[in-house]
Design a protein around this motif. Structure first.
Motif, mmCIF file in Angstrom:
data_model
loop_
_atom_site.group_PDB
_atom_site.id
_atom_site.type_symbol
_atom_site.label_atom_id
_atom_site.label_comp_id
_atom_site.label_asym_id
_atom_site.label_seq_id
_atom_site.Cartn_x
_atom_site.Cartn_y
_atom_site.Cartn_z
ATOM 1 N N ALA A 62 0.799 -1.224 0.000
ATOM 2 C CA ALA A 62 0.000 0.000 0.000
ATOM 3 C C ALA A 62 0.835 1.278 0.000
ATOM 4 O O ALA A 62 0.317 2.350 -0.330
ATOM 5 C CB ALA A 62 -0.930 0.003 1.216
ATOM 6 N N HIS A 63 2.096 1.208 0.381
ATOM 7 C CA HIS A 63 2.940 2.400 0.466
ATOM 8 C C HIS A 63 3.573 2.654 -0.904
ATOM 9 O O HIS A 63 4.576 2.057 -1.266
ATOM 10 C CB HIS A 63 4.008 2.224 1.548
ATOM 11 N N LYS A 64 2.964 3.555 -1.669
ATOM 12 C CA LYS A 64 3.321 3.730 -3.077
ATOM 13 C C LYS A 64 4.768 4.181 -3.275
ATOM 14 O O LYS A 64 5.374 3.922 -4.315
ATOM 15 C CB LYS A 64 2.367 4.722 -3.738
ATOM 16 N N ALA A 65 5.343 4.863 -2.274
ATOM 17 C CA ALA A 65 6.732 5.306 -2.404
ATOM 18 C C ALA A 65 7.694 4.130 -2.479
ATOM 19 O O ALA A 65 8.816 4.257 -2.985
ATOM 20 C CB ALA A 65 7.101 6.217 -1.237
ATOM 21 N N TRP A 66 7.268 2.980 -1.971
ATOM 22 C CA TRP A 66 8.111 1.784 -2.002
ATOM 23 C C TRP A 66 7.764 0.842 -3.155
ATOM 24 O O TRP A 66 8.416 -0.182 -3.326
ATOM 25 C CB TRP A 66 7.968 1.023 -0.683
ATOM 26 N N ASP A 67 6.765 1.155 -3.939
ATOM 27 C CA ASP A 67 6.344 0.238 -5.000
ATOM 28 C C ASP A 67 7.499 -0.060 -5.954
ATOM 29 O O ASP A 67 8.160 0.857 -6.461
ATOM 30 C CB ASP A 67 5.179 0.841 -5.785
ATOM 31 N N GLY A 68 7.760 -1.328 -6.174
ATOM 32 C CA GLY A 68 8.828 -1.747 -7.074
ATOM 33 C C GLY A 68 10.203 -1.774 -6.458
ATOM 34 O O GLY A 68 11.168 -2.151 -7.127
ATOM 35 N N LYS A 69 10.319 -1.389 -5.191
ATOM 36 C CA LYS A 69 11.617 -1.433 -4.515
ATOM 37 C C LYS A 69 11.819 -2.807 -3.882
ATOM 38 O O LYS A 69 10.868 -3.466 -3.473
ATOM 39 C CB LYS A 69 11.721 -0.334 -3.457
ATOM 40 N N TYR A 70 13.068 -3.221 -3.804
ATOM 41 C CA TYR A 70 13.406 -4.551 -3.287
ATOM 42 C C TYR A 70 13.773 -4.437 -1.814
ATOM 43 O O TYR A 70 14.740 -3.754 -1.451
ATOM 44 C CB TYR A 70 14.569 -5.137 -4.091
ATOM 45 N N ILE A 71 12.992 -5.085 -0.963
ATOM 46 C CA ILE A 71 13.226 -5.065 0.477
ATOM 47 C C ILE A 71 13.999 -6.325 0.859
ATOM 48 O O ILE A 71 13.528 -7.437 0.645
ATOM 49 C CB ILE A 71 11.892 -5.014 1.259
ATOM 50 N N PHE A 72 15.191 -6.146 1.423
ATOM 51 C CA PHE A 72 16.021 -7.280 1.820
ATOM 52 C C PHE A 72 16.811 -6.899 3.053
ATOM 53 O O PHE A 72 16.560 -5.832 3.651
ATOM 54 C CB PHE A 72 16.933 -7.721 0.669
ATOM 55 N N GLY A 73 17.740 -7.735 3.478
ATOM 56 C CA GLY A 73 18.467 -7.418 4.695
ATOM 57 C C GLY A 73 19.751 -8.193 4.851
ATOM 58 O O GLY A 73 20.249 -8.818 3.910
#
Length: 302
Positions: free
Chosen positions: A216-227
């Protein structure tokens, strides 16, 4: 050999839709494992309906030693499944059918179930649930660097010729040669310094692959979340990153999240729900360990 790594199929229990029928096990793949580590197993069905399976290089260090190809390492040896991504059809022949469009089907010197090769310890992969449905893996490297790679058909991700973007000498793992044969190698989209041998500006010691955010957070759309599991073996210091694709050139930043402050627990894995939200699976020990484990929803701070 230390043990065997097994991928198996179970059917749902007729009495309980939330349980498996323990008598229904069907082994899909089984790989003899020479060392205790680099198990690297992940499984996932792709948008094509095929089952993808990741395997580490067999363990120990430097893709060398008992159970490893002496000449080139397991990662580059197409006659073994260690250090590979496999692609199989589990609705086909027993125990599986090799899809006809796999890259090495017609190569007599390669295992036909191999989809991509040259991996060290692919610790968690995922398909983007949007975009072009790319398969992205976090591949744990040796002492100096960590990498994130997009996995494509027939790709050679480089190990043990390369450690992330850097030439690699398995006999001198911390001294990277200035040049090497990089022909045909798919370079990672992201890399960062491993605190073991590259402490300046380091961000961790063991990458944990994640998911492309589609929530739902459009600023993060398409970004890869990892760690990363932790910046230290001695204490928990997990890391969460955001990878951004800028017209084909990737960059990464430390994620700023709302509900995790201070020292973040060890990052064991990530998960994604049907709405595209991403979750961090953590433990305050080297885990997992029951009540010491916590699942956090990864929520941006702004």
């Amino acid at each position: 050999y230390s043990h065997s790594n097994v991928v198996a199929e179970f059917t749902v229990s007729a009495e309980d839709p939330d349980a498996a029928d323990t008598t229904s096990m069907r082994v899909i793949t089984s790989a003899d494992w020479p060392q205790f580590n680099h198990n690297g197993h992940w499984i996932g069905f792709g948008p094509d309906g095929m089952l993808y399976i990741s395997l580490g290089d067999g363990g120990y260090a430097n893709d060398w030693g008992i159970g490893h190809n002496v000449t080139e390492g397991n990662g580059q040896d197409l006659t073994v499944n260690h250090g590979k991504i496999l692609r199989v059809d589990v609705d086909g022949d027993y125990p599986f059918k090799v899809p006809e469009d796999n890259p090495f089907v017609k190569d007599n010197n390669a295992n036909s179930e191999i989809w991509a090769y040259g991996l060290r310890n692919p610790w968690r992969c995922s398909f983007d649930m949007g975009g072009d449905n790319a398969l992205i893996c976090g591949d744990v490297q040796q002492n100096s660097f960590e990498e994130i790679s997009v996995i494509s058909k027939g790709a050679n991700l480089g190990w043990r010729k390369m450690e992330a973007n850097h030439c690699f000498d398995y006999q001198k793992p911390d001294n990277h040669p200035k040049s090497c044969d990089k022909a045909g190698i798919t370079m990672p989209i992201l890399e960062y310094n491993n605190c073991t041998a590259q402490p300046d500006g380091c961000l961790g010691i063991s990458v944990t692959g994640g998911y492309v955010y589609r929530g739902a957070h459009k600023a993060w759309d398409g970004k890869y979340i990892f760690g990363d599991w932790s910046k230290s073996f001695a204490e928990m210091d997990g890391q969460i990153f955001v990878g951004s694709n800028n017209g084909g050139k990737w960059s990464m930043d430390v994620a700023k999240v709302t509900n995790m402050s201070g020292k973040i627990p060890y990052i064991l894995a990530f998960a994604q729900d049907a709405n595209g939200e991403v979750y961090a699976l953590t433990s305050i020990t080297t885990g997992p360990n029951g009540r010491l484990d916590t699942i956090y929803k990864v929520v941006p701070a702004n």
